[in-house]
Scaffold this motif. Structure first.
Motif, short mmCIF file in Angstrom:
data_model
loop_
_atom_site.label_atom_id
_atom_site.label_comp_id
_atom_site.label_asym_id
_atom_site.label_seq_id
_atom_site.Cartn_x
_atom_site.Cartn_y
_atom_site.Cartn_z
N VAL A 21 0.94 -1.54 0.19
CA VAL A 21 0.23 0.00 -0.10
C VAL A 21 1.29 0.96 0.06
CG1 VAL A 21 -1.92 1.14 1.52
CG2 VAL A 21 -1.92 -1.12 1.40
N PRO A 22 0.89 1.92 -0.81
CA PRO A 22 1.75 3.32 -1.65
C PRO A 22 1.72 4.43 0.49
CG PRO A 22 0.39 2.51 -2.88
CD PRO A 22 -0.19 1.96 -2.33
N GLN A 23 2.43 4.72 1.29
CA GLN A 23 2.52 5.28 2.11
C GLN A 23 1.25 6.94 1.53
OE1 GLN A 23 5.77 6.78 3.62
NE2 GLN A 23 5.07 8.25 4.91
N GLU A 24 1.50 7.70 0.39
CA GLU A 24 0.48 8.60 0.61
C GLU A 24 -1.44 7.94 0.79
OE1 GLU A 24 1.44 7.08 -3.84
OE2 GLU A 24 2.36 7.62 -1.34
N ASP A 25 -2.00 6.51 0.19
CA ASP A 25 -2.95 6.04 0.62
C ASP A 25 -2.96 5.65 2.08
OD1 ASP A 25 -3.28 6.90 -2.25
OD2 ASP A 25 -3.07 4.72 -2.79
N LEU A 26 -2.10 4.90 2.74
CA LEU A 26 -2.79 5.06 4.22
C LEU A 26 -4.03 5.29 4.79
CD1 LEU A 26 1.01 3.82 5.75
CD2 LEU A 26 -0.69 2.35 5.56
N GLY A 27 -3.74 6.51 4.96
CA GLY A 27 -4.86 6.77 6.05
C GLY A 27 -6.26 7.17 5.40
N ALA A 28 -6.15 7.17 3.71
CA ALA A 28 -6.98 7.01 2.80
C ALA A 28 -7.56 5.58 3.74
CB ALA A 28 -7.15 7.79 1.53
N LEU A 29 -6.97 4.61 2.54
CA LEU A 29 -7.96 3.22 3.02
C LEU A 29 -7.99 3.01 4.72
CD1 LEU A 29 -8.18 0.87 1.89
CD2 LEU A 29 -5.88 0.16 2.23
N GLU A 30 -7.29 3.54 5.56
CA GLU A 30 -8.16 3.96 6.71
C GLU A 30 -9.49 3.91 7.06
OE1 GLU A 30 -5.17 5.20 9.56
OE2 GLU A 30 -4.16 3.01 9.38
N ALA A 31 -9.77 5.31 6.40
CA ALA A 31 -10.86 6.21 6.44
C ALA A 31 -12.31 5.47 5.39
CB ALA A 31 -10.55 8.19 6.16
N VAL A 32 -11.89 4.58 4.14
CA VAL A 32 -12.37 3.97 3.72
C VAL A 32 -13.46 2.45 4.50
CG1 VAL A 32 -13.00 3.08 1.98
CG2 VAL A 32 -12.00 4.94 1.30
N LEU A 33 -12.32 2.13 5.66
CA LEU A 33 -12.63 1.10 5.94
C LEU A 33 -13.19 1.22 7.22
CD1 LEU A 33 -8.83 -0.57 5.61
CD2 LEU A 33 -11.44 -1.86 4.83
N ASP A 34 -13.00 2.43 8.19
CA ASP A 34 -13.96 2.91 8.84
C ASP A 34 -15.12 2.91 9.34
OD1 ASP A 34 -11.35 2.41 11.21
OD2 ASP A 34 -11.36 4.43 10.75
N GLU A 35 -15.72 3.34 7.17
CA GLU A 35 -16.52 3.97 6.79
C GLU A 35 -17.69 2.44 6.98
OE1 GLU A 35 -16.63 5.95 3.27
OE2 GLU A 35 -15.32 7.42 4.02
N CYS A 36 -16.98 1.21 6.83
CA CYS A 36 -18.12 -0.05 6.69
C CYS A 36 -18.62 0.10 7.97
CB CYS A 36 -17.70 -1.42 6.72
SG CYS A 36 -18.02 -2.41 6.57
N PRO A 37 -20.07 -0.04 8.47
CA PRO A 37 -20.36 -0.27 9.84
C PRO A 37 -20.34 -1.43 10.26
CG PRO A 37 -22.16 -0.52 8.17
CD PRO A 37 -20.95 0.22 7.29
N ASP A 38 -20.01 -2.87 9.40
CA ASP A 38 -19.36 -3.98 9.96
C ASP A 38 -18.77 -4.07 10.42
OD1 ASP A 38 -22.07 -5.28 9.36
OD2 ASP A 38 -21.82 -4.72 7.95
N ILE A 39 -17.64 -3.52 10.28
CA ILE A 39 -15.97 -3.28 10.33
C ILE A 39 -15.72 -2.57 12.04
CG2 ILE A 39 -13.49 -2.98 9.72
CD1 ILE A 39 -14.45 -3.00 7.28
N SER A 40 -15.82 -3.18 13.09
CA SER A 40 -15.20 -2.49 14.06
C SER A 40 -13.82 -2.34 14.07
CB SER A 40 -15.14 -3.74 15.04
OG SER A 40 -14.48 -4.96 15.32
N SER A 41 -12.64 -2.92 13.90
CA SER A 41 -11.27 -2.39 14.37
C SER A 41 -10.83 -2.91 12.14
CB SER A 41 -10.58 -2.29 15.19
OG SER A 41 -9.84 -3.74 14.97
N ALA A 42 -10.10 -1.45 11.66
CA ALA A 42 -9.26 -2.45 10.69
C ALA A 42 -7.45 -1.97 11.32
CB ALA A 42 -9.84 -2.18 9.66
N ARG A 43 -6.72 -2.77 10.37
CA ARG A 43 -5.24 -2.47 10.48
C ARG A 43 -4.58 -2.64 9.17
NH1 ARG A 43 -1.71 -2.71 14.71
NH2 ARG A 43 0.16 -1.91 14.39
N VAL A 44 -4.08 -1.65 8.45
CA VAL A 44 -3.78 -1.90 6.97
C VAL A 44 -1.74 -2.18 7.71
CG1 VAL A 44 -2.63 -0.61 5.25
CG2 VAL A 44 -5.36 -0.26 6.23
#
Length: 692
Positions: A21-44
């Motif tokens: 995962v490119p460094q510039e996409d890290l925060g964005a990918l985390e944000a997209v994962l956080d938008e899923c109501p079924d995911i309680s936590s995500a780690r990239v």
């Protein structure tokens, strides 16, 4: 998003992506994962291209999570990237990985690899330092990269690759920590300013799609329903709604808007549904402008910050001169290296930058947004503050207190004509007139011809084939040449004492006067006294109102210097006069008519509920409109100035001591480098503390 399931236990899945995962996409990918109501936590895990997600251990939830991961598109990450690229979680994760990599590779080449391989690895590791130095020299600069490369090269010349490796390790570790510390400060600023990304429901081909508000163009059609914000200025094409315009007018009650009415960005539909045609491009959304504010902070640097960075650049050549003197006098490459291992530039730049970012972040949390550190300087040095009246010292929620008709005009007819003229303008006084007419059940909508609005003067139009004008006495009498008799003037002065009068004239004759009362904001007097205790020896109120109204408000606010009947050009001229006399001026206002003065003052402060024009030209915006925030801003600005001065002395003092100890042989060059980097990080953390 393509992936394969790498490992799975009930309630937790780890998936493998097709690449890192490119460094510039890290925060964005985390944000997209956080938008899923079924995911309680995500780690990239960016380097190995892996994602671990946890969720409720149920089969239907598992399937929804897997489908959500599969449906993540590149566009979603691109959209989220700009606002979340500085994710604190991603930064911390990256920091730990970077430290582990730097430390692991250093230990491997120092203690595990054979000497020939270790030497080759050190040479390869030196290449980036050498390239950076060559780039600086090619541009005619003697700066920190040249200093670092020279220090490492000195160890190689001494046939001491271990010391060279240790030096590179310390430099890499210090730079990584410094970058992380500064990025955390930037993240804190963005988090303090940013609420949510702005979106809108765009209508295309009869269907609605959710889009970023910043992508809207002139002519686009958007749907706005109950509870939704209006994100652009536009005209209603269909529907009817109750629109709360308090963000523009300060008026807490929603007003009815329907086909043909203008609506404005920043307002909200409280009830109903409307379809709005955009009058112009949305331009930059709040998210984009905030990120831009951080990225462009260098454009607004204060003289104090600029001086420290200028000095940081100027000191580096003296490091080389000192190293040359040490080499000539001691004939010791070790002591010469000590003069190259310590520099002032990193500490001076980093502590100043972080101190400013911390001040901007804290100011945002306290209710004011500052464009750059130069405005902290201006506030710190200011000795005069000038207030507009309406919306600044007063509530900006005026109401009609009295109506007078002349020439046989009944009060209801005066109010109806006035409301007809005022209905299209998002100004507090206009809203007061319209609300009063609505409360009395007077029909006033769409009765006029083209409306001409003269900023800070008045409004003119044609109603029922009659030319009607409304505005200040100056506008009606001097510009429109309407005659007011002596008896009328006497009656107006008596009946409307302490009120702001609006004069209504039809076909060149005065037919009525409407008295507007605008209550003063609570705690204004205390805020003014607080500013006076901070050393503001001249506090002035400017207003377009008459002398009686101005005197009443000034007395209630505790302001002793007042200028009434002020037009925009008068306010501008007054600020110009103050500055010409050597005064450092803060101007506080909220309206279009304040914009020239706000732009001219040393620092312009706009009220958060003020007009978009005022906030655009102002240097600082008070989001909550609380005047006590200005005193807090003054204290913060002075605390920032003291912190910059203190950190400057600490950087110079400590690094001089480390350099002297290295040159005299009390400590090794590597120890001085370690101390230099450690204290730079410590001082940066100190610079990032909250201001008291």
């Amino acid at each position: 998003m393509k992936y394969t399931i790498e490992k799975e236990i009930p309630g937790r899945i780890r998936v493998k992506l097709i690449g890192p995962v490119p460094q510039e996409d890290l925060g964005a990918l985390e944000a997209v994962l956080d938008e899923c109501p079924d995911i309680s936590s995500a780690r990239v895990y960016p380097r190995i291209g892996s994602i671990a997600v946890t969720f409720e251990p149920a089969e239907d939830v598992r399937l929804r999570v897997l489908k959500y991961l599969c449906d993540i598109e590149r566009d979603a990450i691109e959209q989220a990237r700009e606002g979340h690229s500085l994710s604190t979680t991603a930064q911390t994760h990256n920091l730990l990985l970077d430290i582990a990599w730097i430390t692991g590779t250093y230990l491997a080449r120092r203690f595990i690899l054979p000497m020939p391989l270790s030497f080759a690895w050190n040479i390869i590791s030196f290449v980036p330092f050498a390239r950076a130095a060559i780039r600086s020299l090619a541009k005619g600069r003697l700066d920190v990269p040249v200093l670092d490369a020279a220090a490492i090269a000195t160890s190689f010349i001494q046939c001491d690759p271990k010391t060279a490796g240790e030096t590179m390790f310390l430099l890499q570790l210090g730079e990584t920590m410094e970058d992380y510390t500064e990025a955390r400060s930037e993240s804190a600023l963005i988090d303090a300013l940013l609420n949510v990304a702005e979106t809108a429901n765009k209508v295309e081909g009869g269907a609605e799609i959710q889009v970023d508000a910043a992508s809207l163009k002139r002519g686009d059609l958007i749907a706005v329903r109950m509870g939704m914000p209006i994100v652009v200025d536009g005209v209603i094409e269909s529907g009817i709604a109750m629109v709360n315009q308090s963000s523009l007018t300060g008026e807490p009650l929603a007003i009815e808007r329907t086909v043909g009415d203008d609506v404005f960005a920043g307002t909200t539909v409280e009830d109903g549904e409307i379809f709005v045609r955009c009058k112009s491009d949305a331009g930059e959304s709040r998210l984009r402008s905030i990120v831009s504010l951080v990225k462009n902070a260098d454009l607004y640097q204060s003289e104090r910050q600029k001086h420290r960075e200028w000095l940081a650049n100027r000191i580096v050549p003296w490091n080389f001169l000192l190293a040359g003197i040490v080499a000539l006098t001691t004939r010791s490459l070790t002591r010469t290296a000590a003069a190259l291992m310590v520099d002032y530039s990193c500490g001076l730049r980093l502590t100043a930058s972080i101190a400013v970012l911390t001040a901007m972040s804290q100011s945002a949390r306290n209710g004011f947004t500052v464009k750059g550190s130069k405005y902290f300087d201006a506030v710190c040095d200011a000795d005069t503050i000038v207030f507009d009246k309406t919306g600044t010292l007063t509530e900006a929620t005026p109401h009609v207190a009295k109506i007078m008709g002349t020439r046989g005009w009944p009060q209801r007819e005066v109010l109806r004509f006035a409301a007809c003229l005022e209905e299209h303008f998002p100004h507090p006084v206009a809203r007061a007139v319209v609300n009063e007419a609505t409360a009395r059940g007077l029909e006033h909508r769409h009765l006029h011809g083209d409306v001409e609005y003269l900023v800070a003067h008045g409004i003119a139009s044609t109603i029922e084939d009659k030319r009607a004008v409304i505005g200040s006495e100056h506008f009606v009498v001097e510009d429109e040449h309407v005659t007011i008799t002596a008896s009328q003037q006497k009656r107006i002065a008596s009946d409307f004492e302490g009120l702001s009068p609006l004069y209504l004239a039809v076909d060149g004759k005065l037919v009525g006067v409407i008295g507007i009362e605008d209550p003063i904001k609570p705690n204004v007097k205390e805020a003014v006294e607080d500013l006076r205790s901070l050393g503001f020896d001249r506090i002035v109120m400017l207003t377009g109102d008459n002398e009686h109204t101005a005197a009443r408000i000034a007395e209630a606010a505790g302001v002793t210097e007042v200028r009434a009947n002020q037009l925009p050009e008068d306010k501008h001229a007054f600020i110009e006069e103050l500055r010409a006399s050597g005064r450092n001026v803060i101007m506080v206002g909220d309206g279009v008519n304040d914009a020239p003065a706000l732009a001219l003052a040393d620092v312009g402060i706009a009220m958060g509920q003020g007009t978009a024009v005022a906030k655009e030209v102002a240097d600082i915006t008070l989001s909550d409109g609380d005047l006590s925030s200005i005193a807090a801003l003054v204290r913060l600005s002075r605390a920032l100035s003291k912190r910059l001065d203190r950190s400057f002395k600490q950087v110079i003092g400590l690094n001089t001591a480390f350099m002297a100890a290295g040159i005299t042989g009390i400590i090794t060059p590597q120890t001085s480098s370690l101390l230099h980097n450690a204290t730079t990080i410590a001082l940066s953390l100190d610079a990032g503390r909250s201001y008291k």
